[in-house]
Design a protein around this motif. Structure first.
Motif, PDB file in Angstrom:
ATOM      1  N   ASP A  82      22.689  27.739  39.509  1.00 57.08           N
ATOM      2  CA  ASP A  82      22.056  28.327  38.330  1.00 57.08           C
ATOM      3  C   ASP A  82      23.151  28.801  37.377  1.00 57.08           C
ATOM      4  N   ARG A  83      23.305  28.079  36.285  1.00 56.10           N
ATOM      5  CA  ARG A  83      24.415  28.382  35.381  1.00 56.10           C
ATOM      6  C   ARG A  83      24.247  29.758  34.725  1.00 56.10           C
ATOM      7  N   HIS A  84      22.994  30.226  34.543  1.00 51.42           N
ATOM      8  CA  HIS A  84      22.795  31.562  33.942  1.00 51.42           C
ATOM      9  C   HIS A  84      23.301  32.641  34.888  1.00 51.42           C
ATOM     10  N   LEU A  85      22.944  32.456  36.170  1.00 56.38           N
ATOM     11  CA  LEU A  85      23.399  33.416  37.183  1.00 56.38           C
ATOM     12  C   LEU A  85      24.928  33.458  37.211  1.00 56.38           C
ATOM     13  N   LEU A  86      25.537  32.290  37.158  1.00 53.57           N
ATOM     14  CA  LEU A  86      27.009  32.217  37.160  1.00 53.57           C
ATOM     15  C   LEU A  86      27.611  32.995  35.988  1.00 53.57           C
ATOM     16  N   GLN A  87      26.974  32.872  34.846  1.00 51.12           N
ATOM     17  CA  GLN A  87      27.511  33.544  33.653  1.00 51.12           C
ATOM     18  C   GLN A  87      27.273  35.049  33.708  1.00 51.12           C
ATOM     19  N   GLU A  88      26.123  35.441  34.250  1.00 49.45           N
ATOM     20  CA  GLU A  88      25.737  36.859  34.178  1.00 49.45           C
ATOM     21  C   GLU A  88      26.445  37.741  35.196  1.00 49.45           C
ATOM     22  N   TRP A  89      26.601  37.211  36.399  1.00 46.74           N
ATOM     23  CA  TRP A  89      27.099  38.081  37.479  1.00 46.74           C
ATOM     24  C   TRP A  89      28.589  38.401  37.285  1.00 46.74           C
ATOM     25  N   GLU A  90      28.934  39.672  37.435  1.00 49.87           N
ATOM     26  CA  GLU A  90      30.340  40.088  37.290  1.00 49.87           C
ATOM     27  C   GLU A  90      30.841  40.596  38.633  1.00 49.87           C
ATOM     28  N   TRP A  91      31.851  39.966  39.176  1.00 49.84           N
ATOM     29  CA  TRP A  91      32.465  40.468  40.408  1.00 49.84           C
ATOM     30  C   TRP A  91      33.515  41.509  40.041  1.00 49.84           C
ATOM     31  N   SER A  92      33.637  42.536  40.882  1.00 49.34           N
ATOM     32  CA  SER A  92      34.569  43.613  40.539  1.00 49.34           C
ATOM     33  C   SER A  92      36.008  43.278  40.935  1.00 49.34           C
ATOM     34  N   GLU A  93      36.175  42.376  41.914  1.00 44.53           N
ATOM     35  CA  GLU A  93      37.518  42.127  42.456  1.00 44.53           C
ATOM     36  C   GLU A  93      37.671  40.646  42.799  1.00 44.53           C
ATOM     37  N   ARG A  94      38.934  40.286  43.088  1.00 40.13           N
ATOM     38  CA  ARG A  94      39.195  38.920  43.553  1.00 40.13           C
ATOM     39  C   ARG A  94      38.440  38.644  44.865  1.00 40.13           C
ATOM     40  N   TYR A  95      38.507  39.594  45.798  1.00 43.64           N
ATOM     41  CA  TYR A  95      37.810  39.452  47.075  1.00 43.64           C
ATOM     42  C   TYR A  95      36.866  40.637  47.270  1.00 43.64           C
ATOM     43  N   LYS A 234      41.784  43.679  40.874  1.00 49.37           N
ATOM     44  CA  LYS A 234      40.929  43.322  39.732  1.00 49.37           C
ATOM     45  C   LYS A 234      41.412  41.983  39.180  1.00 49.37           C
ATOM     46  N   VAL A 235      40.476  41.175  38.752  1.00 46.54           N
ATOM     47  CA  VAL A 235      40.862  39.902  38.126  1.00 46.54           C
ATOM     48  C   VAL A 235      41.011  40.145  36.627  1.00 46.54           C
ATOM     49  N   ASP A 236      42.081  39.626  36.073  1.00 47.68           N
ATOM     50  CA  ASP A 236      42.344  39.783  34.656  1.00 47.68           C
ATOM     51  C   ASP A 236      41.121  39.319  33.832  1.00 47.68           C
ATOM     52  N   ALA A 237      40.721  40.130  32.873  1.00 50.19           N
ATOM     53  CA  ALA A 237      39.502  39.836  32.087  1.00 50.19           C
ATOM     54  C   ALA A 237      39.607  38.481  31.380  1.00 50.19           C
ATOM     55  N   GLU A 238      40.804  38.141  30.940  1.00 47.65           N
ATOM     56  CA  GLU A 238      40.975  36.864  30.231  1.00 47.65           C
ATOM     57  C   GLU A 238      40.796  35.681  31.191  1.00 47.65           C
ATOM     58  N   VAL A 239      41.266  35.875  32.429  1.00 48.38           N
ATOM     59  CA  VAL A 239      41.117  34.809  33.436  1.00 48.38           C
ATOM     60  C   VAL A 239      39.627  34.591  33.716  1.00 48.38           C
ATOM     61  N   THR A 240      38.907  35.691  33.874  1.00 49.56           N
ATOM     62  CA  THR A 240      37.468  35.591  34.148  1.00 49.56           C
ATOM     63  C   THR A 240      36.760  34.906  32.972  1.00 49.56           C
ATOM     64  N   LYS A 241      37.142  35.281  31.771  1.00 44.81           N
ATOM     65  CA  LYS A 241      36.523  34.698  30.577  1.00 44.81           C
ATOM     66  C   LYS A 241      36.764  33.168  30.538  1.00 44.81           C
ATOM     67  N   ALA A 242      37.996  32.801  30.827  1.00 48.44           N
ATOM     68  CA  ALA A 242      38.330  31.371  30.793  1.00 48.44           C
ATOM     69  C   ALA A 242      37.560  30.605  31.879  1.00 48.44           C
ATOM     70  N   ARG A 243      37.448  31.212  33.045  1.00 47.84           N
ATOM     71  CA  ARG A 243      36.706  30.546  34.125  1.00 47.84           C
ATOM     72  C   ARG A 243      35.235  30.387  33.729  1.00 47.84           C
ATOM     73  N   LYS A 244      34.682  31.427  33.142  1.00 49.16           N
ATOM     74  CA  LYS A 244      33.259  31.350  32.763  1.00 49.16           C
ATOM     75  C   LYS A 244      33.054  30.304  31.674  1.00 49.16           C
ATOM     76  N   ALA A 245      34.036  30.203  30.792  1.00 52.84           N
ATOM     77  CA  ALA A 245      33.916  29.214  29.710  1.00 52.84           C
ATOM     78  C   ALA A 245      33.993  27.792  30.268  1.00 52.84           C
ATOM     79  N   ASP A 246      34.629  27.667  31.433  1.00 54.89           N
ATOM     80  CA  ASP A 246      34.834  26.327  32.017  1.00 54.89           C
ATOM     81  C   ASP A 246      34.115  26.204  33.365  1.00 54.89           C
TER      82      ASP A 246
END
Ligand code: N01
Length: 551
Positions: A82-95, A234-246
């Motif tokens: 579910d691509r919406h779920l992927l976009q919406e959910w925010e993980w707090s940490e790498r693991y 914590k995962v860098d916000a820019e890294v998370t943004k780039a992953r979500k965009a791709d």
């Protein structure tokens, strides 16, 4: 919200008497939840899920020990359907920690309105195929008896707890806990003398946490482990943004990868490198943390003992330079198996913990094995270690255990547990000859535990859904693997793994952790990993379910 509304769903309970469902799914972890959603909301089937726990989550419901967290990067340790779920959910940490992953699965269960079709606190203890009706009769420990055309085991690979038969355990006057059946309100170690038995991935996570709280901690080690830092944070916000965009790209890559991660072996032999060059690469992977060292190392690591020794040597040096007492360091260094042939534990301050003054190591080889529990502690190598709490981190009867425990009987009343006495036999790790209309999600002889589990789970759920859809469209009543196809698959799984170093270790992949369990490498490794396996399963379907009999 699903498209299908039926009377039984509105009531939230199965109909009285011998209810009939299109499918019974056993387990409400990652796999059972998606299986329910897929069959109910894509195909419109009547589905009942039985779950032993009192909530969703499977592994993440049961394993609540201190330090319990995921070993896969969170951005790919999740559903991708579910691509919406992927976009919406925010993980707090790498693991993320266990409670966060459990919250995620709770969220998914609510988002897709799954709970009305799950019966919690109910363990399936028998499932018998009726050859007259071509249906499964499923029984539970709560007295339910239901019929279903399809039976899907979504029981997980590591869910049958292994508590070894320790002599005198019942005489121990303190408290003991297995890590996979952890009390929901936690365990207070303050001012306690604690023992941890085991040094696998679980113990490696738990030991540093327990050591911080306990008055004294004694670790009982049977086999040391090569550990690599997790490097959680914590995962860098820019890294998370780039992953979500791709995310489409990410999903394509993990689905076609070897292990379900964005990790790729280096196309070079370590033996062709200079010491300086390989040291640089080792440092890079070490600093990256996670599974890179294990799953993105030099290409010959799993194949050539000489190459493996070079890589292992780096990790041995790391242990020696971290652990201050050289005697303790030597005990913590693996010497009896090749690196990577046992599951790679990821650690946060594991080896550093052995520098603490309140932590002691009892090694089975150097100090003597555990002999017995006494009323006040553990006796090992002739010496008694007094403790108040014992944490048993001895793992699982992996892969086959959860399936054998279901009491499955196929054609002619044959028991799956008996059939597998000498080791599992499956076709694609998805189905078994003699057990029609039964599917296993991440079963033995599929990539399962040698992959990032959600990737393999989604693949199986989608394959099973397509297969059942095919059956319905073509008005077919049974699908069953042929003994020939199964035999060829079992031989193929063994042939591939026998070209690697994997079978040389006493690992739980080999069943070696359980006394009396047959030695057989159980997961499927390659030759093109989960990507190649997916292609194979899709080809089987495209050829009209080659290797199966459909009637
Ligand atoms: O279990 P294990 P685990 N006397 O079997 C020892 C997954 N996981 O729960 O190596 C004394 O690995 C045993 O010794 P030996 C992951 O896939 C995932 O730690 O058999 N000791 C070993 O040291 C992992 O691999 C996450 O000689 C005994 C330990 O107990 C799998 O679960 C986190 C013994 C058991 O280690 C299992 O890990 C944690 C005995 N009789 C785990 N019997 C994630 O992050 C066994 N031992 C997702």
């Amino acid at each position: 919200m699903g498209m299908v509304q039926t009377e039984y769903r509105k009531s939230g309970a199965p109909p009285a008497g011998k209810a009939t469902f299109d499918a019974v799914v056993v387990g409400a972890g990652f796999s059972g939840l998606y299986m329910l959603h897929s069959l109910r909301d894509r195909l419109g089937l009547r589905v009942r899920v039985f779950e032993a726990g009192n909530g969703v989550g499977g592994t993440w419901y049961w394993n609540r020990y201190p330090g319990c967290r995921c070993d896969s990067d969170s951005y790919i340790y999740c559903y991708t359907f579910d691509r919406h779920l992927l976009q919406e959910w925010e993980w707090s940490e790498r693991y993320p920690e266990q409670d966060e992953i459990l919250r995620y699965l709770e969220h998914c269960a609510d988002r897709f309105d799954l709970k009305p079709d799950i019966q919690f606190g109910t363990r399936v203890n028998a499932a018998t195929f009726d050859e007259k009706t071509n249906h499964w009769e499923v029984r539970t420990d709560k007295g339910d008896v239901v019929n279903a055309k399809y039976l899907i085991a979504a029981v997980g690979s590591l869910s049958a707890t292994n508590v070894p038969n320790f002599k005198g355990l019942e005489s121990f006057k303190g408290k003991w806990y297995h890590t996979s059946q952890w009390p929901h309100d936690g365990v207070d170690f303050t001012n306690k003398r604690v023992a941890v038995i085991g040094t696998g991935a679980t113990a490696v996570q738990a030991i540093p946490e327990i050591a911080q709280q306990a008055k004294h901690l004694t670790v009982f080690q049977r086999t040391p482990n090569f550990c690599v830092p997790a490097r959680n944070g914590k995962v860098d916000a820019e890294v998370t943004k780039a992953r979500k965009a791709d995310y489409d790209g990410v999903v394509d890559r993990i689905k076609s990868s070897f292990f379900g991660f964005e990790l790729y072996f280096m196309p070079k032999s370590v033996l062709e490198t200079t010491p300086e060059e390989r040291e640089r690469e080792f440092d890079r992977m070490w600093d990256e943390g996670g599974f890179a060292f294990w799953l993105a190392n030099y290409k010959d690591m799993f194949f050539d003992k000489k190459a493996n020794d070079v890589i292992a040597d780096y990790l041995k040096r790391k242990i020696r330079s971290t652990v201050k007492d050289p005697e303790v360091a030597e005990k913590l260094i693996p010497k009896t198996y090749a690196y990577g042939t046992k599951r790679q534990p990821l650690d946060t301050n594991y080896f550093e913990t052995f520098n603490k003054s309140n932590v002691a190591l009892v090694d089975a080889e150097a100090d003597g094995p555990i002999e017995e529990m006494t009323p006040t502690g553990i006796r090992a190598g002739g010496k008694e270690h007094a403790v108040d709490i014992i944490v048993i981190a001895t793992g699982f009867d992996a892969l086959t255990g959860p399936l054998k425990n279901l009491g499955i009987r196929g054609r002619g009343g044959q028991s799956l547990a008996q059939k597998w006495e000498d080791g599992p036999e499956t076709y694609l790790g998805l189905a078994m000859a003699g057990f029609p209309n039964l599917f296993t999600i991440t079963g033995p002889q599929s990539p399962s535990v040698l992959s990032n589990m959600p990737v393999s789970i989604e693949q199986h759920v989608e394959w099973i859904t397509d297969c059942i859809d095919h059956m319905r469209r073509n008005k077919l009543s049974t699908i069953e693997a042929t003994p020939q196809a199964q035999q060829l698959w079992v031989a193929h799984v063994a042939e591939i793994v026998n070209t690697t170093l994997m079978p040389t270790a006493n690992s739980w992949y080999m069943g070696a952790n359980i006394a009396g369990k047959p030695r057989q490498f159980m997961p499927y490794l390659g030759p093109e990993g989960v990507g190649g396996y997916r292609k194979k399963c899709d080809e089987v379907a495209a050829k009209g379910y080659e290797g199966f009999v459909l009637s």
